[in-house]
Structure formats: structure tokens, C-alpha cells
Design a protein around this motif. Structure first.
Motif, PDB file in Angstrom:
ATOM      1  N   ASP A 110       3.536   5.780  -5.475  1.00  0.00           N
ATOM      2  CA  ASP A 110       3.570   5.791  -6.945  1.00  0.00           C
ATOM      3  C   ASP A 110       2.319   6.400  -7.570  1.00  0.00           C
ATOM      4  O   ASP A 110       2.219   6.496  -8.800  1.00  0.00           O
ATOM      5  CB  ASP A 110       3.764   4.367  -7.481  1.00  0.00           C
ATOM      6  N   GLY A 111       1.353   6.785  -6.734  1.00  0.00           N
ATOM      7  CA  GLY A 111       0.159   7.452  -7.248  1.00  0.00           C
ATOM      8  C   GLY A 111      -0.921   6.522  -7.755  1.00  0.00           C
ATOM      9  O   GLY A 111      -1.774   6.941  -8.551  1.00  0.00           O
ATOM     10  N   TYR A 112      -0.948   5.264  -7.291  1.00  0.00           N
ATOM     11  CA  TYR A 112      -1.957   4.302  -7.753  1.00  0.00           C
ATOM     12  C   TYR A 112      -3.045   4.023  -6.719  1.00  0.00           C
ATOM     13  O   TYR A 112      -4.109   3.538  -7.066  1.00  0.00           O
ATOM     14  CB  TYR A 112      -1.308   2.982  -8.161  1.00  0.00           C
ATOM     15  N   LEU A 113      -2.771   4.288  -5.454  1.00  0.00           N
ATOM     16  CA  LEU A 113      -3.756   4.055  -4.401  1.00  0.00           C
ATOM     17  C   LEU A 113      -3.901   5.298  -3.545  1.00  0.00           C
ATOM     18  O   LEU A 113      -2.945   6.052  -3.359  1.00  0.00           O
ATOM     19  CB  LEU A 113      -3.316   2.908  -3.472  1.00  0.00           C
ATOM     20  N   VAL A 114      -5.107   5.462  -3.001  1.00  0.00           N
ATOM     21  CA  VAL A 114      -5.390   6.484  -2.011  1.00  0.00           C
ATOM     22  C   VAL A 114      -5.805   5.741  -0.755  1.00  0.00           C
ATOM     23  O   VAL A 114      -6.630   4.823  -0.802  1.00  0.00           O
ATOM     24  CB  VAL A 114      -6.540   7.415  -2.469  1.00  0.00           C
ATOM     25  N   ARG A 115      -5.206   6.133   0.350  1.00  0.00           N
ATOM     26  CA  ARG A 115      -5.537   5.559   1.652  1.00  0.00           C
ATOM     27  C   ARG A 115      -6.400   6.577   2.377  1.00  0.00           C
ATOM     28  O   ARG A 115      -5.945   7.681   2.666  1.00  0.00           O
ATOM     29  CB  ARG A 115      -4.262   5.278   2.430  1.00  0.00           C
ATOM     30  N   ALA A 150      -4.426   4.720 -11.615  1.00  0.00           N
ATOM     31  CA  ALA A 150      -4.563   3.265 -11.494  1.00  0.00           C
ATOM     32  C   ALA A 150      -5.750   2.772 -12.314  1.00  0.00           C
ATOM     33  O   ALA A 150      -5.654   1.742 -12.996  1.00  0.00           O
ATOM     34  CB  ALA A 150      -4.720   2.862 -10.032  1.00  0.00           C
ATOM     35  N   GLU A 151      -6.861   3.504 -12.245  1.00  0.00           N
ATOM     36  CA  GLU A 151      -8.037   3.114 -13.026  1.00  0.00           C
ATOM     37  C   GLU A 151      -7.721   3.093 -14.510  1.00  0.00           C
ATOM     38  O   GLU A 151      -8.092   2.163 -15.230  1.00  0.00           O
ATOM     39  CB  GLU A 151      -9.206   4.053 -12.738  1.00  0.00           C
ATOM     40  N   LYS A 152      -7.003   4.125 -14.962  1.00  0.00           N
ATOM     41  CA  LYS A 152      -6.630   4.201 -16.377  1.00  0.00           C
ATOM     42  C   LYS A 152      -5.699   3.050 -16.752  1.00  0.00           C
ATOM     43  O   LYS A 152      -5.862   2.413 -17.799  1.00  0.00           O
ATOM     44  CB  LYS A 152      -5.959   5.545 -16.666  1.00  0.00           C
ATOM     45  N   VAL A 172       0.838  -1.201   0.000  1.00  0.00           N
ATOM     46  CA  VAL A 172       0.000   0.000   0.000  1.00  0.00           C
ATOM     47  C   VAL A 172       0.871   1.248   0.000  1.00  0.00           C
ATOM     48  O   VAL A 172       0.648   2.175  -0.794  1.00  0.00           O
ATOM     49  CB  VAL A 172      -0.973  -0.005   1.202  1.00  0.00           C
ATOM     50  N   ASN A 173       1.874   1.291   0.860  1.00  0.00           N
ATOM     51  CA  ASN A 173       2.763   2.457   0.915  1.00  0.00           C
ATOM     52  C   ASN A 173       3.420   2.712  -0.433  1.00  0.00           C
ATOM     53  O   ASN A 173       3.510   3.864  -0.880  1.00  0.00           O
ATOM     54  CB  ASN A 173       3.827   2.269   1.999  1.00  0.00           C
ATOM     55  N   GLN A 174       3.889   1.653  -1.085  1.00  0.00           N
ATOM     56  CA  GLN A 174       4.533   1.787  -2.394  1.00  0.00           C
ATOM     57  C   GLN A 174       3.544   2.311  -3.440  1.00  0.00           C
ATOM     58  O   GLN A 174       3.850   3.215  -4.206  1.00  0.00           O
ATOM     59  CB  GLN A 174       5.112   0.433  -2.835  1.00  0.00           C
ATOM     60  N   LEU A 175       2.345   1.735  -3.451  1.00  0.00           N
ATOM     61  CA  LEU A 175       1.350   2.127  -4.449  1.00  0.00           C
ATOM     62  C   LEU A 175       0.805   3.535  -4.180  1.00  0.00           C
ATOM     63  O   LEU A 175       0.471   4.252  -5.121  1.00  0.00           O
ATOM     64  CB  LEU A 175       0.230   1.092  -4.509  1.00  0.00           C
TER      65      LEU A 175
END
Length: 184
Positions: free
Chosen positions: A89-94, A112-114, A83-86
Motif C-alpha cells: 500500500d506504499g506505507y512501509l519500506v522494507r 505514511a509520515e504524511k 508488513v507485506n500489506q503496508l
């Protein structure tokens, strides 16, 4: 005794058995799809566990870290690292869970959706092109095998989730995202 003779030593299916051939075919197809799709990727290459986590969040927006760890059969600290990595990298929001301020809820970012949408499209195009190269009988056989393959995936999942001492079939695990045709 007969089962041991069929399986060979150590419970392993000998080469050339149905179990081995099916497993080799499924793994080989997955590997070839992954390799073909890697070539046109935009952005940095993601590791398998990162993709699995993104796919899980895609299928279950707002899933918590602990629940994701259980679903992926990974340690919570391993999922936290992913999660921290993603997030970095701009792929997940916590997001903070309103019911428990200590817990986090995960959502995909637009990037990430794209990326997943592009991956889904490219994978469908690739597999579709190759399916079109098969004759009608082969395509029908593969289509007819889908329910059995989904049941096999469900049984494998149940076995992972059952305690070692529980008799087979005593629990029914929820269907995993990959058994419903989501990307792998």
C-alpha cells in the motif's frame, strides 16, 4: 475472600466498580476519537494492527520484524503479513539489515509520515477542542492523572511480558510508545 467479594465471580470486577468505570471511560474515549477521526481520512482505512505497526515504526525507525512482533505481542508471521500489506500500500519500506542479510529493517514512507502527521494533528485538534469545553478543575484533574495513567499502562505492559510464574514486579519492561503520549 474479601478480594473475591470485591471482584465478584470469576475475578471480574462487577459493574459500577472503579476498575470497570475507568476501563469503560478509557475504552469509550479511544473509540470516540477513532470514530471522529475516521471521517476525514485520506486514503483507505487502515486496520488497528496496521496503525499500531506504523506507530511503532514511527517511534523506532529501522525496527526489525521480529522485534516489532515482540513489541506488539503478535506472532512474527502476523507482523510479516502486516508488513507485506503496508509495503504493497506504499506505507512501509522494507530494507535489508546490513548486519544480517536475512533480516529486514522497517521504515515509513513519505505517504505514511504524511498520514500519521495528519492524524496526529487532527487528533490533537479534536481532543484540544473537547478539553477546552471542560472547566479548569476538570482539565487540571486530567493533567494530574497522566503520570498515574502512564504507570498503569507500564504495569499492564509488564504483566503481558512477564512469564506466568514470575512474581509481579520482577522485570521492568521498556516504556511503550503509547505511554509517552504517542497516538493511539
Amino acid at each position: 475472600m474479601e478480594d473475591e467479594a470485591i471482584r465478584g465471580r470469576g475475578g471480574q470486577a462487577p459493574p459500577g466498580t472503579f476498575e470497570t468505570e475507568l476501563t469503560d471511560a478509557l475504552v469509550g474515549i479511544q473509540r470516540l476519537i477513532r470514530r471522529r477521526l475516521r471521517g476525514g481520512l485520506a486514503g483507505p482505512r487502515l486496520r488497528g494492527a496496521e496503525v499500531e505497526l506504523l506507530r511503532l515504526v514511527e517511534s523506532r525507525p529501522g525496527i526489525g520484524v521480529s522485534e516489532a512482533a515482540r513489541e506488539l505481542h503478535l506472532a512474527s508471521n502476523s507482523v510479516s503479513t502486516l508488513v507485506n500489506q503496508l509495503v504493497r500500500d506504499g506505507y512501509l519500506v522494507r530494507e535489508t539489515d546490513p548486519a544480517d542479510r536475512r533480516a529486514a529493517r522497517l521504515r515509513l514512507t513519505g505517504a505514511a509520515e504524511k498520514r500519521l502527521e495528519d492524524w496526529h494533528r487532527r487528533r490533537a485538534d479534536l481532543v484540544g477542542r473537547q478539553l477546552n469545553r471542560l472547566d479548569e478543575a476538570d482539565r487540571e484533574a486530567l493533567h494530574a492523572a497522566l503520570p498515574a495513567l502512564r504507570r498503569l499502562a507500564g504495569h499492564l505492559r509488564e504483566e503481558i511480558e512477564e512469564p506466568v510464574s514470575a512474581p509481579a514486579g520482577t522485570t521492568r519492561a521498556p516504556e511503550a510508545p503509547w505511554t509517552k503520549g504517542t497516538p493511539s
